[in-house]
Design an enzyme around this catalytic site. Structure first.
Site, PDB file in Angstrom:
ATOM      1  N   CYS A 126       0.750  -1.201   0.028  1.00 41.25           N
ATOM      2  CA  CYS A 126      -0.067   0.173  -0.033  1.00 41.25           C
ATOM      3  C   CYS A 126       0.747   1.274   0.094  1.00 41.25           C
ATOM      4  O   CYS A 126       1.962   1.279   0.450  1.00 41.25           O
ATOM      5  CB  CYS A 126      -0.956   0.012   1.063  1.00 41.25           C
ATOM      6  SG  CYS A 126      -2.172   1.208   1.202  1.00 41.25           S
ATOM      7  N   SER A 474      -5.056  11.890  -2.753  1.00 35.93           N
ATOM      8  CA  SER A 474      -5.121  10.669  -3.263  1.00 35.93           C
ATOM      9  C   SER A 474      -4.660  10.369  -4.812  1.00 35.93           C
ATOM     10  O   SER A 474      -5.021  11.209  -5.376  1.00 35.93           O
ATOM     11  CB  SER A 474      -6.344   9.728  -2.901  1.00 35.93           C
ATOM     12  OG  SER A 474      -6.369   8.622  -3.644  1.00 35.93           O
TER      13      SER A 474
END
Length: 571
Positions: A126, A474
């Site tokens: 991640c 993001s």
């Protein structure tokens, strides 16, 4: 070729009569004398059960260990933390995300230093875990191979591929009455069907592409989705290859050079990658003592064609890149176009150009364009500068039609207030959301703003408003969203001096970000500005805020290789 352990760090914990107590611990773990006589290879993963991104890493680590063992090494597995942005998003937990990059790098360094490991294979799933492990490799400078844990498979909803971003945007649709609660529930249940990191060209897949382009990962290793058993083959080969690197004495700083960093920035731009790469590439460079800041990154972005039609701005996901031929075909067409330095060394022991010799560009696919037929002539990510961001800012333009925006400021001193405004539809077309005091120091932690930006997009206002912040976005964010505004508000950067109603002019064609307020007025505002306190006056976030630097230089927390008087690998 026999490896002389007398020249390796692990000699300090395994050789000579004085190390008998140390060896007794290894016997306690089932090692034989012959195992202790071999190089010790750290096998680190960011496995956890926080989210699907990292759940497949422990399985892959076993394959790495097998590769190490079968190549005359002794693997030593350990885990470090990771914070998964999808779970941390939209609340105070996001303050932990960027900080986790430093904790991952620091904890990996400490584990390797404390136990005198000779080499490192790192598996990450991640966002921040990928650069965190690459930073640790460069800092330690022991022979190292990086491997991505793989992406999630796309979900299917109403006949279309979907990702978690569709769920975030559906929240906006629901809040504006354009989706029912039943539809939202149905989508959330199918959007994430497997292990693996988010499938679009968000931060994890962006940095996975970087790992191959920068030379720290084996070619093709970032491609296969996490559930595919093919990943285990690359894990095994990564374990074998790190032993070759020990034998050949090839280290990360032989691989990560100014040219290879330029290659990394090139693939970010060509794939419409995450703006977070503008933080992570300078941070990796910092570990090698190379000056490579946001200005250097955006210079590469300016001259790189946008080739990969990937979500969030495009149509496809990481699985489609894998099926089209993987990251090497992107590197191949960029190399053919003269955008890639082919003479950079990689973990194969060969150069990028040598690795590409057998790679043919696949013309029977629609995911990746050839260099001479790009989606657009310049990269999917653009840098901005101006009186609002003297040290720079960054915006992802992949998939955007409008590259200019002029509007009136609507100011918020935290993301929660902005999200409430959006949820209540308390804004209008032409507004420029200003979310400040969310920078590395001021947050602290430089939060991402996906909950807010996705809600705006879900309400159908994605191209009707803009958003600027000293925080981050993001990799999944789309729309005219400008992040990393530097200097940040916490140090009285110009973003702290904006008032509601001020005119802001954004131009992603010219690369400018302008606050249309005269210098005299800004000086007056600066004279009455007061430092803003946070609620984080102890603990990890406080420690981070005391040492973190500007986003324009990677938001790093220590002096870096430039100030080194010794390197771990040389002990």
């Amino acid at each position: 070729m026999t490896i002389d352990k007398k020249k390796l760090p692990s000699r300090h914990v395994s050789l000579g009569p004085e190390r008998a107590p140390h060896r007794s611990y290894y016997y306690a773990m089932g090692l034989e004398e012959s195992d202790i006589e071999k190089p010790f290879v750290g096998v680190v993963s960011t496995w956890n059960e926080a989210a699907p991104c990292n759940i497949a890493l422990m399985r892959q680590a076993q394959s790495v260990k097998k590769g190490v063992s079968e190549s005359d090494g002794t693997p030593r597995e350990f885990c470090t933390i990771t914070v998964t942005d999808g779970i941390a998003m939209g609340h105070q937990g996001m303050k932990s995300s960027l900080v986790s990059r430093e904790v991952i790098a620091d904890s990996t360094e400490l584990t390797v230093r404390g136990h005198c490991y000779d080499a490192l294979v790192g598996l990450a799933g991640c966002d921040k875990s990928l650069p965190g492990l690459m930073m640790a490799m460069c800092r330690l400078n022991v022979p190292s191979v990086f491997m991505y844990g793989g992406s999630i498979l796309p979900g299917r909803y109403k006949g279309k591929d979907v990702t978690v971003v569709d769920v975030f945007e559906a929240v906006g649709k629901f809040s504006s009455g354009n989706a029912t609660e039943e539809e939202l529930k149905e989508l959330e249940c199918v959007a994430c069907p497997s292990a693996g990191a988010c499938g679009g060209q968000f931060t994890a897949n962006t940095m996975a592409c970087v790992s191959e382009a920068i030379g720290l990962a084996l070619p093709y290793s970032s491609g296969a989705p996490a559930p595919y058993e093919e990943r285990d083959k690359y894990a095994y080969e990564s374990g074998k290859q790190v032993m070759n690197l020990i034998k050949e004495n090839i280290k990360p700083r032989d691989i990560v050079t100014r040219k290879s960093l330029e290659n990394a920035a090139t693939i970010v731009a060509a794939t419409g990658g995450s703006t977070n790469a503008g933080l992570h590439l300078p941070a990796i460079a910092h570990e090698c003592g190379i000056k490579f800041n946001l200005d250097d990154v955006v210079e590469i972005f300016k001259k790189t064609p946008y080739l990969a039609d990937l979500k969030p701005g495009g149509q496809y996901v990481a699985k489609d890149v894998y099926e089209a031929g993987g990251v090497p075909i992107i590197i191949k067409t960029l190399f053919d176009g003269g955008y890639i330095h082919g003479d950079c060394l990689t973990v194969t022991g060969k150069t990028i150009e040598e690795n590409l010799k057998s790679v043919q560009f696949n013309t029977d696919q629609k995911v990746i364009r050839p260099f001479d037929n790009p989606l657009s002539p310049t990269g999917g990510v653009v840098g901005l500068k101006g009186n609002l961001a003297p040290d720079g800012a960054i915006v992802k333009v992949a998939g955007m039609e409008k590259l200019k925006f002029t509007g009136k400021a609507k100011c918020f001193d935290c993301e929660e207030d902005a999200f409430e405004c959006v949820k209540n539809n308390n804004y209008k077309e032409g507004d420029v959301f200003v979310i400040r005091y969310e920078g590395p120091k001021g947050g602290p932690g430089m939060r991402e703003m996906l909950s807010t930006t996705a809600a705006i997009y879900g309400q159908g206002m994605g191209d009707k408003v803009a958003l600027i912040t000293d925080g981050r976005f993001s990799g999944a964010t789309r729309g005219f969203c400008v992040g990393h505004v530097s200097p940040e508000a916490a140090v009285c950067g110009p973003i702290a001096l904006i008032n509601d109603g001020d005119e802001i002019i954004l131009d992603a064609e010219q690369g400018t970000i302008v606050l249309n307020v005269c210098d005299k007025v800004l000086d007056e505002r600066k004279n009455i500005w007061k430092e803003r306190k946070t609620d984080f006056n102890s603990g990890t976030l406080w420690k981070y805020s005391q040492t973190v630097g500007s986003a324009s230089s990677g938001a790093v927390t220590h002096p870096g290789a430039e100030e080194e008087s010794h390197i771990y690998a040389d002990i």
